[in-house]
Design a protein around this motif. Structure first.
Motif, PDB file in Angstrom:
ATOM      1  N   TRP A 115       0.912  -1.159  -0.005  1.00  0.00           N
ATOM      2  CA  TRP A 115       0.021   0.049   0.008  1.00  0.00           C
ATOM      3  C   TRP A 115       0.705   1.182   0.155  1.00  0.00           C
ATOM      4  O   TRP A 115       0.423   2.269   0.009  1.00  0.00           O
ATOM      5  N   THR A 116       2.210   1.121  -0.190  1.00  0.00           N
ATOM      6  CA  THR A 116       3.061   2.189  -0.609  1.00  0.00           C
ATOM      7  C   THR A 116       3.465   2.335  -2.004  1.00  0.00           C
ATOM      8  O   THR A 116       3.151   3.211  -2.763  1.00  0.00           O
ATOM      9  N   ILE A 117       3.548   0.837  -2.737  1.00  0.00           N
ATOM     10  CA  ILE A 117       3.639   1.093  -4.131  1.00  0.00           C
ATOM     11  C   ILE A 117       2.537   1.415  -5.095  1.00  0.00           C
ATOM     12  O   ILE A 117       2.639   1.982  -5.894  1.00  0.00           O
TER      13      ILE A 117
ATOM     14  N   PRO B  74      -0.356   3.163  -4.492  1.00  0.00           N
ATOM     15  CA  PRO B  74      -0.421   4.563  -4.583  1.00  0.00           C
ATOM     16  C   PRO B  74       0.472   5.360  -5.386  1.00  0.00           C
ATOM     17  O   PRO B  74       0.008   6.516  -6.238  1.00  0.00           O
ATOM     18  N   THR B  75       1.671   4.807  -5.410  1.00  0.00           N
ATOM     19  CA  THR B  75       2.767   5.623  -6.333  1.00  0.00           C
ATOM     20  C   THR B  75       2.548   5.382  -7.663  1.00  0.00           C
ATOM     21  O   THR B  75       2.289   6.273  -8.463  1.00  0.00           O
ATOM     22  N   ILE B  76       1.839   4.227  -8.085  1.00  0.00           N
ATOM     23  CA  ILE B  76       1.566   3.854  -9.429  1.00  0.00           C
ATOM     24  C   ILE B  76       0.272   4.764  -9.694  1.00  0.00           C
ATOM     25  O   ILE B  76       0.248   5.241 -10.840  1.00  0.00           O
TER      26      ILE B  76
ATOM     27  N   LEU C   4      -0.436   7.459  -8.467  1.00  0.00           N
ATOM     28  CA  LEU C   4       0.017   8.914  -8.865  1.00  0.00           C
ATOM     29  C   LEU C   4       0.609   9.142 -10.216  1.00  0.00           C
ATOM     30  O   LEU C   4       0.397  10.230 -10.889  1.00  0.00           O
ATOM     31  N   MET C   5       1.286   8.122 -10.805  1.00  0.00           N
ATOM     32  CA  MET C   5       1.927   8.211 -12.078  1.00  0.00           C
ATOM     33  C   MET C   5       0.794   8.360 -13.081  1.00  0.00           C
ATOM     34  O   MET C   5       1.289   9.031 -14.046  1.00  0.00           O
TER      35      MET C   5
ATOM     36  N   ALA D 278       0.115  11.969 -12.940  1.00  0.00           N
ATOM     37  CA  ALA D 278       1.203  12.660 -13.205  1.00  0.00           C
ATOM     38  C   ALA D 278       1.584  12.873 -14.643  1.00  0.00           C
ATOM     39  O   ALA D 278       1.810  13.872 -15.238  1.00  0.00           O
TER      40      ALA D 278
END
Lengths: 103, 228
Positions: free
Chosen positions: B65-67, B69-71, B73-74, B77
């Motif tokens: 659940w850290t990775i 959300p990063t995806i 956000l990509m 972005a």
């Protein structure tokens, strides 16, 4: 090689075999289509206003070199921006100057 | 134009505004999905019967659940950056329009032609017809040819103003002593409205902007007849 075994098991599932090509096609296709749809805006060279057209109608258009940002800025610099009057607006219980004048 | 109870962006009349509209829809969808997910998790807390009094950490799920959300956000972005650079692209404009903001009207000048200057005041309430738009109609509209790159040069003569047309996706601040430049492209004929967007005094809400876009042929005729 737990990862390899896992991938081999996954690639046997029907949902993966049919789903992945479909998703790649749909999502990747929209990215590829973008390359084609942007051609219209990238290569639009046709200038619809041509100086000779305007000469024919009798309108004179200045050369593009005369209307650059820098030249227009020189003209704008001459505007007097320091002497403006602060016109006070009416308070809620007051009438505006316009209404007072027309009364 | 904007009517009352409009919640969405106005219909776009410019290719860049179209792209902004698509990006808005895309990122709003992502946000709605995230909100529904979080709301679901919070509601299920009330009805959940699982309890673990000695829970300390869960390394795997914390990594997930850290990775993830990063995806996510990509996904927001990358289109955002693409649009950012697209908006700053250089293209050669055919027509230049200069506008100077005053208290409380706009003065327009077509810098490409000789002696084409006029002022644009809001029509008074008592001068409105039954089919006029209150607080949006002006006496002199800006006439522009459609399907042409137009360069906009904006400045002000006294205080800060801001020149904006939402359906073309433009907003340019008019700062006294400074000349700001913006390019746009209108791909539909019609009337496009905007209002001054920087507080400039008592009549800040009463200095609207109206663009009337017409085919190039008629624009040339209008230019010819302007000084007559």
């Amino acid at each position: 090689m737990n990862l390899v075994e896992k991938f081999q098991k996954l690639s046997k599932r029907r949902s993966f075999k049919y789903g992945t090509p479909f998703l790649v096609l749909i999502l990747g296709g929209s990215f590829a289509l973008k390359e084609f749809t942007q051609l219209r805006y990238q290569y639009a060279q046709k200038k619809t206003i041509r100086p000779d057209e305007l000469e024919a109608e009798g309108v004179k258009m200045k050369e593009p070199e005369e209307v650059t940002l820098e030249k227009v800025y020189e003209k704008v610099k001459e505007i007097d921006i320091d002497h403006w009057e602060n016109i006070r607006g009416p308070r809620p219980w007051e009438e505006t100057q316009q209404i007072k004048a027309s009364n | 134009m904007a009517t009352w109870s409009n919640l969405n962006l106005q219909d776009s009349s410019s290719p860049l505004m179209e792209q902004l509209n698509f990006f808005h829809d895309h990122s709003l969808l992502v946000l709605i999905m995230i909100t529904i997910l979080v709301a679901y998790l919070m509601i299920m807390l009330f009805f959940n019967k699982f309890t673990n009094r000695f829970l300390l950490h869960g390394q795997t799920i914390e990594i997930i659940w850290t990775i993830l959300p990063t995806i996510v956000l990509m996904f927001i972005a990358l289109p955002s950056l693409r649009l950012l650079y697209l908006l700053d692209e250089i293209n050669s404009p055919t027509i230049t329009l200069k506008t100077i903001g005053h208290q409380w009207y706009w003065k327009y000048e077509y810098s490409d032609f000789l002696n084409m200057e006029f002022e644009s005041y809001m029509t008074n309430i008592k001068d409105l017809n039954n089919n006029s738009f209150r607080l949006l109609d002006v006496d002199n509209r800006i006439i522009l040819p459609l399907n042409n790159q137009i360069r906009m040069l904006v400045s002000a003569a006294d205080v800060l103003h801001s020149w904006t047309i939402p359906s073309l996706g433009i907003k340019v601040d008019a700062t006294p002593g400074r000349l700001n430049q913006m390019n746009f492209f209108i791909n539909r004929p019609g009337l496009f409205f905007g209002q001054c967007s920087e507080i400039c005094g008592a009549n800040h809400s009463f200095m609207p902007i109206v663009i009337e876009s017409i085919p190039t042929k008629y624009f040339i005729k209008w230019v010819k007849n302007f000084n007559n």
